[in-house]
Design an enzyme around this catalytic site. Structure first.
Site, PDB file in Angstrom:
ATOM      1  N   SER A 141       0.847  -1.194   0.000  1.00  0.00           N
ATOM      2  CA  SER A 141       0.000   0.000   0.000  1.00  0.00           C
ATOM      3  C   SER A 141       0.880   1.241   0.000  1.00  0.00           C
ATOM      4  CB  SER A 141      -0.897   0.026   1.243  1.00  0.00           C
ATOM      5  OG  SER A 141      -1.602   1.254   1.324  1.00  0.00           O
ATOM      6  N   TYR A 188      -2.033  -0.290  10.140  1.00  0.00           N
ATOM      7  CA  TYR A 188      -2.083  -0.645   8.718  1.00  0.00           C
ATOM      8  C   TYR A 188      -0.801  -0.205   8.017  1.00  0.00           C
ATOM      9  CZ  TYR A 188      -3.837  -1.092   3.946  1.00  0.00           C
ATOM     10  OH  TYR A 188      -3.996  -1.444   2.630  1.00  0.00           O
TER      11      TYR A 188
END
Length: 267
Positions: A129, A142
């Site tokens: 990501s 995350y």
């Protein structure tokens, strides 16, 4: 010979889009899902796999190899989102996120590497990501789980290069998928010190996902990576400003970049 591809998390979102494009492009694709029976209309076959279960991983990989006799490409796509003030995220939710986003992909790589080493060829694509390149407020867990997978990739590709195996990262920005529905949200606690800033940030994050790019863009990028005989270490796919944020982090002083993020999130 058509290359055999295994995609974790292939039943929806980015994984599904990648699998469908690769299938239409002539690849022999297998996706994974914790419950394949719930996805009867899949364009490509799904095998049962839970990235948090090492036995499940080994069984799924063995099943694909038994059917095809080889495994050419692994796309480590399965992952889950998590948001919240670090102080208020339960420890078990942090562990679950790392099990899914980091330890699971590591175990899948361990499971496919012996076959690829035997073939003297193979490609592993880890879907990370753009958030993994920076510590984002209320996305600390995350960001760190995806960032750790980026570094694992950098190290592992040097360890296996002599076996003819390539490993790369592809980092998406915000895409219109169902990740927000499956994401763990620490609750916005009434009266908490984080109530207003976290509540506002959470709303903005969900809007970004809902208005994100088409997952087909990620599928096209992955197809090009597979077709490249010498892929790069890192790829980024997403809106210009999302990708440019990584460049800014590299060139700006830390505190200046931090100030930009805080202004963006209105902190």
């Amino acid at each position: 010979m058509n290359k055999v591809v295994l995609i974790t998390g292939g039943s929806s979102g980015i994984g599904k889009a990648i699998g469908e494009l690769l299938s239409h492009s002539g690849y022999k694709v297998y996706g994974t899902s914790r419950n394949p029976e719930r996805v009867p209309q899949s364009v490509f076959p799904l095998v049962a796999l839970d990235v948090r279960d090492a036995v499940s991983i080994r069984k799924a990989v063995a099943e694909v190899i038994a059917k095809e006799g080889r495994l050419d490409v692994l796309i480590n796509n399965a992952g889950v989102g998590i948001t919240g003030p670090l102080e208020e995220i339960p420890a078990e939710e942090i562990r679950n996120n790392f099990e899914t986003n980091l330890f699971g992909p590591i175990e899948v790589m361990k499971a496919v590497l012996p076959q690829m080493r035997q073939q003297q060829s193979g490609l592993i694509i880890n879907v990370t990501s753009i958030a993994g390149y920076m510590g984002l407020p209320y996305r600390s867990v995350y960001s760190s789980s995806k960032g750790a997978l980026e570094l694992i990739t950098e190290a592992l590709r040097m360890e296996v290069k002599k076996f003819g195996i390539h490993i790369t990262n592809v980092a998406p920005g915000d895409f219109a998928t169902n990740i927000a529905a499956g994401r763990y949200h620490a609750p916005v606690i009434k009266g908490s010190a984080y109530e207003l800033p976290y509540g506002n940030t959470l709303k903005e994050m969900n809007e970004h996902v809902d208005g994100g790019s088409n997952p087909g863009q990620m599928a096209e990028a992955v197809l090009k990576i597979i077709q490249n005989p010498d892929p790069k270490i890192h790829y980024k796919v997403g809106a210009f400003m999302q990708k440019f944020s990584i460049v800014l982090k590299r060139i700006l002083p830390d505190k200046v970049y931090e100030k930009l993020l805080m202004n963006h999130y209105k902190l």
